[in-house]
Design a protein around this motif. Structure first.
Motif, PDB file in Angstrom:
ATOM      1  N   ALA A  76       7.642   8.325 -35.529  1.00 66.15           N
ATOM      2  CA  ALA A  76       8.675   8.922 -34.677  1.00 66.15           C
ATOM      3  C   ALA A  76       8.070   9.781 -33.568  1.00 66.15           C
ATOM      4  CB  ALA A  76       9.621   9.766 -35.542  1.00 66.15           C
ATOM      5  N   ALA A  80       8.244   9.486 -29.505  1.00 69.65           N
ATOM      6  CA  ALA A  80       8.788  10.599 -28.726  1.00 69.65           C
ATOM      7  C   ALA A  80       7.842  11.043 -27.612  1.00 69.65           C
ATOM      8  CB  ALA A  80       9.095  11.781 -29.650  1.00 69.65           C
ATOM      9  N   ILE A  91      23.579  19.925 -28.652  1.00 69.63           N
ATOM     10  CA  ILE A  91      24.094  21.242 -29.001  1.00 69.63           C
ATOM     11  C   ILE A  91      23.067  22.283 -28.596  1.00 69.63           C
ATOM     12  CG2 ILE A  91      24.928  22.678 -30.888  1.00 69.63           C
ATOM     13  CD1 ILE A  91      25.181  19.899 -32.442  1.00 69.63           C
ATOM     14  N   TYR A 107       8.080  19.687 -28.358  1.00 67.76           N
ATOM     15  CA  TYR A 107       7.902  19.508 -29.808  1.00 67.76           C
ATOM     16  C   TYR A 107       6.961  18.358 -30.187  1.00 67.76           C
ATOM     17  CZ  TYR A 107       8.966  18.494 -34.674  1.00 67.76           C
ATOM     18  OH  TYR A 107       8.860  18.217 -35.993  1.00 67.76           O
TER      19      TYR A 107
ATOM     20  N   ARG B  95      24.880  23.388 -39.343  1.00 64.02           N
ATOM     21  CA  ARG B  95      25.162  24.016 -38.044  1.00 64.02           C
ATOM     22  C   ARG B  95      26.454  24.811 -38.113  1.00 64.02           C
ATOM     23  NH1 ARG B  95      24.303  18.659 -36.337  1.00 64.02           N
ATOM     24  NH2 ARG B  95      22.078  18.310 -36.093  1.00 64.02           N
ATOM     25  N   ALA B 223      10.668  21.335 -37.449  1.00 59.88           N
ATOM     26  CA  ALA B 223      11.609  20.233 -37.247  1.00 59.88           C
ATOM     27  C   ALA B 223      13.053  20.705 -37.430  1.00 59.88           C
ATOM     28  CB  ALA B 223      11.294  19.100 -38.224  1.00 59.88           C
ATOM     29  N   ARG B 225      14.212  23.528 -36.605  1.00 59.06           N
ATOM     30  CA  ARG B 225      14.633  24.140 -35.333  1.00 59.06           C
ATOM     31  C   ARG B 225      15.166  23.084 -34.367  1.00 59.06           C
ATOM     32  NH1 ARG B 225      12.477  28.661 -33.113  1.00 59.06           N
ATOM     33  NH2 ARG B 225      11.663  27.547 -31.336  1.00 59.06           N
ATOM     34  N   MET B 226      14.517  21.919 -34.368  1.00 55.67           N
ATOM     35  CA  MET B 226      14.945  20.845 -33.469  1.00 55.67           C
ATOM     36  C   MET B 226      16.293  20.264 -33.906  1.00 55.67           C
ATOM     37  SD  MET B 226      12.597  20.949 -31.315  1.00 55.67           S
ATOM     38  CE  MET B 226      11.620  22.399 -31.593  1.00 55.67           C
ATOM     39  N   GLU B 228      18.775  21.719 -34.840  1.00 63.42           N
ATOM     40  CA  GLU B 228      19.890  22.502 -34.301  1.00 63.42           C
ATOM     41  C   GLU B 228      20.424  21.933 -33.001  1.00 63.42           C
ATOM     42  OE1 GLU B 228      19.574  27.028 -35.542  1.00 63.42           O
ATOM     43  OE2 GLU B 228      18.454  26.443 -33.781  1.00 63.42           O
ATOM     44  N   LEU B 229      19.614  21.113 -32.329  1.00 60.35           N
ATOM     45  CA  LEU B 229      20.037  20.574 -31.030  1.00 60.35           C
ATOM     46  C   LEU B 229      20.939  19.358 -31.202  1.00 60.35           C
ATOM     47  CD1 LEU B 229      16.556  20.738 -29.273  1.00 60.35           C
ATOM     48  CD2 LEU B 229      18.367  22.421 -29.172  1.00 60.35           C
ATOM     49  N   GLY B 230      21.214  18.991 -32.436  1.00 59.27           N
ATOM     50  CA  GLY B 230      22.006  17.789 -32.693  1.00 59.27           C
ATOM     51  C   GLY B 230      21.100  16.693 -33.213  1.00 59.27           C
ATOM     52  N   ASP B 232      20.958  13.536 -32.514  1.00 57.30           N
ATOM     53  CA  ASP B 232      20.435  12.618 -31.500  1.00 57.30           C
ATOM     54  C   ASP B 232      19.241  13.221 -30.768  1.00 57.30           C
ATOM     55  OD1 ASP B 232      22.387  10.935 -32.260  1.00 57.30           O
ATOM     56  OD2 ASP B 232      23.535  10.985 -30.393  1.00 57.30           O
ATOM     57  N   THR B 233      19.410  14.460 -30.336  1.00 56.62           N
ATOM     58  CA  THR B 233      18.330  15.103 -29.595  1.00 56.62           C
ATOM     59  C   THR B 233      17.110  15.291 -30.491  1.00 56.62           C
ATOM     60  OG1 THR B 233      19.992  16.228 -28.286  1.00 56.62           O
ATOM     61  CG2 THR B 233      17.765  17.063 -28.126  1.00 56.62           C
ATOM     62  N   SER B 235      16.243  13.521 -33.000  1.00 52.71           N
ATOM     63  CA  SER B 235      15.637  12.215 -33.190  1.00 52.71           C
ATOM     64  C   SER B 235      14.840  11.802 -31.949  1.00 52.71           C
ATOM     65  CB  SER B 235      16.761  11.224 -33.506  1.00 52.71           C
ATOM     66  OG  SER B 235      16.298   9.934 -33.421  1.00 52.71           O
ATOM     67  N   ALA B 236      15.386  12.090 -30.763  1.00 48.95           N
ATOM     68  CA  ALA B 236      14.682  11.760 -29.524  1.00 48.95           C
ATOM     69  C   ALA B 236      13.389  12.560 -29.388  1.00 48.95           C
ATOM     70  CB  ALA B 236      15.583  12.030 -28.318  1.00 48.95           C
ATOM     71  N   LEU B 237      13.342  13.731 -30.025  1.00 48.55           N
ATOM     72  CA  LEU B 237      12.132  14.548 -29.957  1.00 48.55           C
ATOM     73  C   LEU B 237      11.122  14.154 -31.040  1.00 48.55           C
ATOM     74  CD1 LEU B 237      13.703  18.039 -29.206  1.00 48.55           C
ATOM     75  CD2 LEU B 237      12.215  16.723 -27.710  1.00 48.55           C
ATOM     76  N   GLY B 238      11.459  13.135 -31.821  1.00 49.11           N
ATOM     77  CA  GLY B 238      10.494  12.644 -32.795  1.00 49.11           C
ATOM     78  C   GLY B 238      10.666  13.210 -34.188  1.00 49.11           C
ATOM     79  N   VAL B 239      11.835  13.782 -34.476  1.00 46.68           N
ATOM     80  CA  VAL B 239      12.094  14.273 -35.827  1.00 46.68           C
ATOM     81  C   VAL B 239      12.674  13.133 -36.663  1.00 46.68           C
ATOM     82  CG1 VAL B 239      13.493  15.862 -37.207  1.00 46.68           C
ATOM     83  CG2 VAL B 239      12.541  16.610 -35.027  1.00 46.68           C
ATOM     84  N   PRO B 240      12.067  12.820 -37.807  1.00 49.03           N
ATOM     85  CA  PRO B 240      12.661  11.792 -38.682  1.00 49.03           C
ATOM     86  C   PRO B 240      13.888  12.381 -39.376  1.00 49.03           C
ATOM     87  CG  PRO B 240      10.625  12.641 -39.641  1.00 49.03           C
ATOM     88  CD  PRO B 240      10.854  13.401 -38.373  1.00 49.03           C
TER      89      PRO B 240
END
Lengths: 274, 342
Positions: A76, A80, A91, A107, B95, B223, B225-226, B228-230, B232-233, B235-240
């Protein structure tokens, strides 16, 4: 205009949510260094396709290829660092500042003992400058207008430093001036930074004006793909959207401009009695 | 934000304010602990307590501190830290500030497991085990009902409230089936009490905390912390996203269940401590470490009040946290309503 190479694409994709199949056997390619825009009526599968291309939705059949490899075989974090996504909704945590939110885009480049390098700092500053939110750095995201907020989210995606950037309806909920502002920003990122952009847009005229490559979808199928000048024709608009129209040259840019047919020609000439 | 960098390219970033809150809460917990160790039927000054802790003092003092008071204090610290960590994780994943294990029904699940053992009869080890099983089973049910297709905070809370109501009914039934003596013991357990807790109660929780705290803090903290952004976001930042949620949910349920096994379902610590931490640190994101320290301080303080507020009459600590936490919840609901989130 585009050499035939493509780092991102999907072959024979079947995409479904639970039992509901959205598309079957769909093949698309995003040309490198293009500003690709996906258009189509509501529920044609364009956002679903974008989710699949960004690794968020696993295809029930077929593969999404990123740099020649199945995107689901890649870690992942590695994805990214190559491919960024601006989702339809995000959010912002309560009270977070613009600079902090943009910083979260770093990140995938950070680690346990590499939490904030000088490179991170530089990229965040550059991203805020590129999107014109550097003046807002210390403001709370809650206080911003819709257009400003969208630029902040784009700045966050830029801070990810990905050669490919996917945007899911980036102009929805914005007024017309902010829509154009965001699209101008996208065009600039594409031209000046050489990023490959893929966006889902609702407005056909925006798509025709800004895209270098258009993908028109209907009922989960790609109806046409190519340069806007060759894709946007009255016949195609009728086929894809079911809308009778004329296509004229945009007086500003010379790109195709879709003018929907009047409901009844006479009504435009004779105003109704008050 | 303050950044420390080494020549080798390593860097650490932290918020001075959050650090101060964490250190302050830890000192507060230590101070309250010292008072707790020194107070009781045999009062001791802080200097005497410290001397006894490092091996000095009379044999009587040794016995009182090491065998009677220290296990209770350590249990309080661990339960407070575990509940607060679990609460922070839940609130962050859902959240929603109401996403605490009390409200979501995990605590009631652990109680149901424990009650079965109390009613059928069994050792305290079996009771602890049953509490853990009950908590995990509730976690599975809630996950299956509400969480499979991603978190929708409010739906999860509503499902949790439903499950928790059912379990409260089950617990009430179990109480009516229990012999009178067992029922009395069960009610005390259900309130949450640190009375007579020994090393046997603290031990398992300590092991769980030592294993899970690093997993949550170091393994999942950034991860989270990420997240919290939702989804989708993140996941887009590379969080599984899916895997992370499962790991964190399991860890938090285990923490809550083991805490319940050690001290009973002490209410509201998991709701209040993360919240107060957030207000004090004024930082977005889950403040895992400060919130653990604050939870520990909160429970030690509450237990001190429970033991000493009414001379000659000890309260279970759950009564004190319930009163504090219930008041805080009402106040929170009023604030959330004003902020338009509810």
């Amino acid at each position: 205009m585009h050499p035939g190479t493509s780092r991102l694409g999907g072959t024979a994709l079947t995409l479904a949510y639970d039992q509901r199949t959205i598309t079957e056997n769909l093949t698309v390619a995003v040309p490198d260094n293009s500003f690709t825009v996906i258009i189509g009526p509501n529920a044609c599968g364009k956002s679903t396709l974008l989710r699949a291309l960004s690794r968020m939705l696993r295809p029930s059949a077929g593969t999404v290829l990123l740099d020649g490899r199945d995107i689901h075989d890649l870690p992942a974090r590695k994805v990214a660092r190559t491919l960024g996504l601006l989702p339809q909704s995000s959010i912002a945590p309560d009270g977070i500042t613009v600079a902090e939110l943009v910083a979260r885009g770093r990140y995938p480049h950070q680690g346990l003992l590499r939490q904030w390098s000088r490179e991170d700092e530089r990229v965040v500053e550059e991203s805020m400058a590129a999107t014109g939110v550097d003046d807002l750095a210390d403001r709370s995201v809650d206080e911003l207008s819709g257009g400003q907020r969208q630029r902040v989210w784009i700045a966050m995606a830029l801070a990810q430093q990905t050669p490919l950037l996917l945007l899911d309806e980036p102009t929805t909920y914005l007024d017309i001036a902010h829509q154009i502002e965001i699209l101008d920003l996208c065009a600039r990122l594409h031209e000046e930074q050489g990023r490959t952009l893929v966006a889902v847009l609702h407005d056909l005229n925006h798509a025709a004006r800004y895209a270098t490559h258009l993908i028109a979808m209907r009922d989960g199928r790609v109806v046409a793909a190519g340069e806007p000048a060759s894709v946007v024709t009255a016949d195609l608009v009728a086929e894809v959207f079911g809308l009778p129209c004329r296509v004229i040259d945009d007086p500003e840019t010379g790109t195709p401009l879709v003018v929907p047919a009047a409901r009844r020609r006479a009504t435009t000439l004779a105003p109704e009695p008050a | 934000m303050t950044v420390l960098r080494t020549a080798g390219g390593l860097s650490l970033r932290f918020r001075p304010r959050a650090l101060a809150v964490g250190v302050g809460a830890a000192l507060l917990a230590a101070g309250l602990g010292l008072v707790a160790l020194g107070s009781g039927d045999y009062p001791m000054g802080p200097a005497d307590v410290l001397r006894t802790l490092v091996g000095g003092g009379t044999p009587a003092e040794q016995f009182i501190v090491h065998e009677l008071r220290l296990p209770r204090l350590v249990t309080a610290l661990l339960v407070g830290a575990a509940l607060s960590l679990a609460g922070t994780v839940f609130q962050s994943l859902v959240r929603n500030p109401l996403g605490s294990p009390d409200i979501l029904g995990f605590t009631q699940g652990a109680s149901a497991g424990a009650l079965v053992v109390i009613v059928l009869g069994g050792s305290s080890l079996a009771l602890a085990g049953a509490a853990v099983v009950g908590g995990l089973a509730t976690g599975l049910v809630i996950y299956a009902l509400a969480w499979r297709r991603g978190v929708h905070g409010f739906r999860l809370i509503l499902v949790g409230i439903g499950i928790s109501a059912i379990l409260t009914g089950v617990n009430g039934y179990l109480l009516t089936r229990a012999p009178l003596m067992d029922a009395a013991r069960a009610v005390l357990w259900l309130t949450g009490s640190l009375d007579g807790r020994g090393w046997a109660n603290a031990g398992p929780l300590l092991v769980v905390l030592v294993v899970l705290a690093p997993v949550v803090l170091i393994g999942c903290g950034p991860a989270l912390r990420m997240m919290e952004l939702g989804d989708d976001t993140a996941s887009a930042l590379g969080v599984p996203v899916r895997r992370l949620r499962l790991v964190l949910l399991t860890a938090a349920v285990l923490l809550v269940s083991f805490a319940a096994a050690a001290a009973g379902p002490v209410s509201f610590v998991a709701l209040v401590a993360p919240h107060v931490t957030k207000r004090l640190t004024r930082a977005p994101g889950p403040n895992l470490l400060p919130s653990m320290a604050l939870g520990a301080a909160l429970l030690v303080g509450a237990d001190l009040v429970a033991q000493r507020a009414f001379p000659g009459h000890q309260l279970p600590v759950g009564v004190v946290t319930g009163v504090i936490g219930g008041g805080y919840l009402v106040w929170l609901l009023a604030m959330e309503r004003r902020a338009g989130r509810l």
